[in-house]
Design a protein around this motif. Structure first.
Motif, PDB file in Angstrom:
ATOM      1  N   GLU A   4      11.644  20.025   1.622  1.00 23.14           N
ATOM      2  CA  GLU A   4      11.402  20.560   2.961  1.00 23.14           C
ATOM      3  C   GLU A   4      12.383  19.979   3.982  1.00 23.14           C
ATOM      4  OE1 GLU A   4       7.892  20.023   6.126  1.00 23.14           O
ATOM      5  OE2 GLU A   4       7.249  20.893   4.214  1.00 23.14           O
ATOM      6  N   GLY A   5      12.644  18.688   3.915  1.00 23.44           N
ATOM      7  CA  GLY A   5      13.569  18.042   4.844  1.00 23.44           C
ATOM      8  C   GLY A   5      15.006  18.048   4.366  1.00 23.44           C
ATOM      9  N   ARG A   6      15.254  18.590   3.184  1.00 24.09           N
ATOM     10  CA  ARG A   6      16.576  18.624   2.555  1.00 24.09           C
ATOM     11  C   ARG A   6      17.172  17.220   2.451  1.00 24.09           C
ATOM     12  NH1 ARG A   6      18.658  22.682   0.739  1.00 24.09           N
ATOM     13  NH2 ARG A   6      20.803  22.027   0.982  1.00 24.09           N
ATOM     14  N   VAL A   7      16.368  16.307   1.929  1.00 22.89           N
ATOM     15  CA  VAL A   7      16.809  14.933   1.708  1.00 22.89           C
ATOM     16  C   VAL A   7      16.680  14.650   0.215  1.00 22.89           C
ATOM     17  CG1 VAL A   7      16.426  12.499   2.246  1.00 22.89           C
ATOM     18  CG2 VAL A   7      16.033  14.239   4.009  1.00 22.89           C
ATOM     19  N   PHE A   8      17.829  14.427  -0.420  1.00 19.76           N
ATOM     20  CA  PHE A   8      17.877  14.194  -1.853  1.00 19.76           C
ATOM     21  C   PHE A   8      18.680  12.912  -2.088  1.00 19.76           C
ATOM     22  CE2 PHE A   8      18.240  18.718  -0.854  1.00 19.76           C
ATOM     23  CZ  PHE A   8      17.048  19.196  -1.393  1.00 19.76           C
ATOM     24  N   GLY A   9      18.191  12.056  -2.960  1.00 21.05           N
ATOM     25  CA  GLY A   9      18.954  10.832  -3.196  1.00 21.05           C
ATOM     26  C   GLY A   9      18.372   9.949  -4.264  1.00 21.05           C
ATOM     27  N   SER A  10      18.929   8.758  -4.320  1.00 19.59           N
ATOM     28  CA  SER A  10      18.493   7.752  -5.298  1.00 19.59           C
ATOM     29  C   SER A  10      18.527   6.387  -4.643  1.00 19.59           C
ATOM     30  CB  SER A  10      19.414   7.736  -6.514  1.00 19.59           C
ATOM     31  OG  SER A  10      19.343   8.956  -7.216  1.00 19.59           O
ATOM     32  N   ILE A  11      17.615   5.546  -5.095  1.00 16.46           N
ATOM     33  CA  ILE A  11      17.587   4.152  -4.671  1.00 16.46           C
ATOM     34  C   ILE A  11      17.676   3.313  -5.937  1.00 16.46           C
ATOM     35  CG2 ILE A  11      15.056   4.135  -4.589  1.00 16.46           C
ATOM     36  CD1 ILE A  11      15.273   2.102  -2.295  1.00 16.46           C
TER      37      ILE A  11
END
Length: 184
Positions: free
Chosen positions: A116-123
């Motif tokens: 929904e927020g268009r936030v994609f990533g990795s930690i």
């Protein structure tokens, strides 16, 4: 001489009647302030909530440093606009993570997806005496890319800094969860 030896033996053997018990394990008791957050006030292509305990240092190119003076730590944030170079930026971010392999005991990845927020990533949590204990990257996959790294201003001793790492890790997760892109 024999009588002295017997007397010493009897004193040592019968003289101490108190039961000896092993000492219980002691744990370092660290207390940190209760977490409170506020909006990032700097104008950037992104926004998120940051700990009130931290000091924000404005850097050029939409970069910033989130300093924790009491913990002698900082989260360094780098921002790059995407220009058909997402693969290059992802590769660069992962290379920086795996540079710590020599000193790290383990590198634990965790993906983050907010469609929904268009936030994609990795930690990445890096255990052991590496220079950085947490690294992350997030993107909207079309316009924006952020990379972050946690550093302490001391020679890494993972056991000693682990409570602070866990405390700041919560702030990093909150940062990622509240991240919003300003220009979609």
């Amino acid at each position: 001489m024999r009588k002295v030896f017997i007397l010493l033996f009897l004193i040592i053997f019968f003289g101490c009647k108190k039961d000896l018990l092993p000492k219980p394990k002691a744990y370092l008791s660290l207390t940190y302030p209760e977490k409170t957050y506020e909006d990032l006030t700097l104008s950037r292509p992104y926004s998120f909530k940051v700990s009130k305990m931290a000091t924000i240092i404005n850097e050029k190119n939409n970069w910033l440093s989130i300093k924790y003076p009491k913990l002698k730590a900082s989260i360094d944030i780098t921002y790059r606009p995407l220009k058909n170079n997402i693969r290059e930026l992802l590769t660069e971010a992962e290379k920086l993570v795996f540079k710590h392999t020599a000193k790290a005991d383990r590198i634990i990845p965790q993906d983050f997806i907010n469609k929904e927020g268009r936030v994609f990533g990795s930690i990445y949590e890096i255990t052991g005496n590496a220079a950085s204990q947490i690294q992350f990257h997030v993107t909207d996959s079309t316009n924006n890319f952020i990379k972050g790294s946690l550093y302490f201003y001391a020679k890494p001793n993972y056991d000693s800094i682990l409570p602070a790492v866990n405390y700041i890790k919560e702030d990093i997760l909150h940062l990622i969860e509240t991240l919003k892109w300003r220009h979609q």
